[in-house]
Write a protein that holds these residues in place. Structure first.
Motif, short mmCIF file in Angstrom:
data_model
loop_
_atom_site.label_atom_id
_atom_site.label_comp_id
_atom_site.label_asym_id
_atom_site.label_seq_id
_atom_site.Cartn_x
_atom_site.Cartn_y
_atom_site.Cartn_z
N LYS A 6 0.82 -1.22 0.00
CA LYS A 6 0.00 0.00 0.00
C LYS A 6 0.85 1.26 0.00
N GLU A 7 1.94 1.23 0.74
CA GLU A 7 2.81 2.41 0.84
C GLU A 7 3.84 2.49 -0.27
N GLY A 8 3.97 1.42 -1.05
CA GLY A 8 4.94 1.42 -2.15
C GLY A 8 6.38 1.45 -1.68
N ILE A 9 6.66 0.77 -0.59
CA ILE A 9 8.01 0.75 -0.02
C ILE A 9 8.90 -0.14 -0.88
N ARG A 10 9.87 0.47 -1.53
CA ARG A 10 10.77 -0.26 -2.43
C ARG A 10 12.20 -0.17 -1.91
N ILE A 11 12.56 -1.14 -1.10
CA ILE A 11 13.90 -1.22 -0.54
C ILE A 11 14.48 -2.58 -0.92
N ILE A 46 4.64 -7.98 -7.08
CA ILE A 46 4.01 -7.57 -8.34
C ILE A 46 3.40 -6.18 -8.17
N LYS A 47 2.75 -5.95 -7.05
CA LYS A 47 2.14 -4.62 -6.78
C LYS A 47 3.21 -3.53 -6.78
N LEU A 48 4.41 -3.86 -6.32
CA LEU A 48 5.50 -2.90 -6.28
C LEU A 48 6.21 -2.75 -7.62
N GLY A 49 5.75 -3.49 -8.63
CA GLY A 49 6.30 -3.33 -9.97
C GLY A 49 7.41 -4.30 -10.34
N GLU A 50 7.65 -5.29 -9.50
CA GLU A 50 8.67 -6.29 -9.83
C GLU A 50 8.19 -7.13 -11.00
N LYS A 51 9.08 -7.44 -11.92
CA LYS A 51 8.73 -8.28 -13.07
C LYS A 51 8.50 -9.70 -12.60
N GLU A 52 7.42 -10.30 -13.06
CA GLU A 52 7.03 -11.63 -12.62
C GLU A 52 8.14 -12.66 -12.84
N PRO A 71 -6.07 -13.03 -7.53
CA PRO A 71 -7.15 -12.07 -7.76
C PRO A 71 -7.05 -10.83 -6.88
N PHE A 72 -6.21 -10.87 -5.84
CA PHE A 72 -6.13 -9.76 -4.90
C PHE A 72 -5.05 -8.75 -5.25
N ILE A 73 -4.46 -8.86 -6.42
CA ILE A 73 -3.43 -7.88 -6.83
C ILE A 73 -4.12 -6.63 -7.32
#
Length: 73
Positions: A6-11, A46-52, A71-73
């Protein structure tokens, strides 16, 4: 993991931990219904944009799980 998504934390360290958790898909890793800890880790990445194709646990899923399992993505 929900907060991370939800917060988009990308570390980088979080991504490494999530990638390891993506393999947790056994019966003892059950969260809710048939969803496992690994499913939530995969969905978070996936929500954070990582390639599958860069998510260790996602690569091990069969086609049904890849198509209908998140389905919850």
């Amino acid at each position: 993991m929900t907060h991370i998504g939800k917060e988009g934390i990308r570390i980088e360290e979080i991504f490494k931990k999530l990638n390891g958790l993506s393999l947790k898909r056994e019966h003892q890793d059950k969260l809710l219904g048939h969803y496992k800890l690994g499913d939530l880790a995969i969905a978070t990445m996936i929500k954070l944009g990582e390639k599958e194709d860069e998510i260790t646990g996602f690569k091990l899923l069969d086609e049904f799980e890849k198509k209908d399992g998140f389905p919850f993505i």
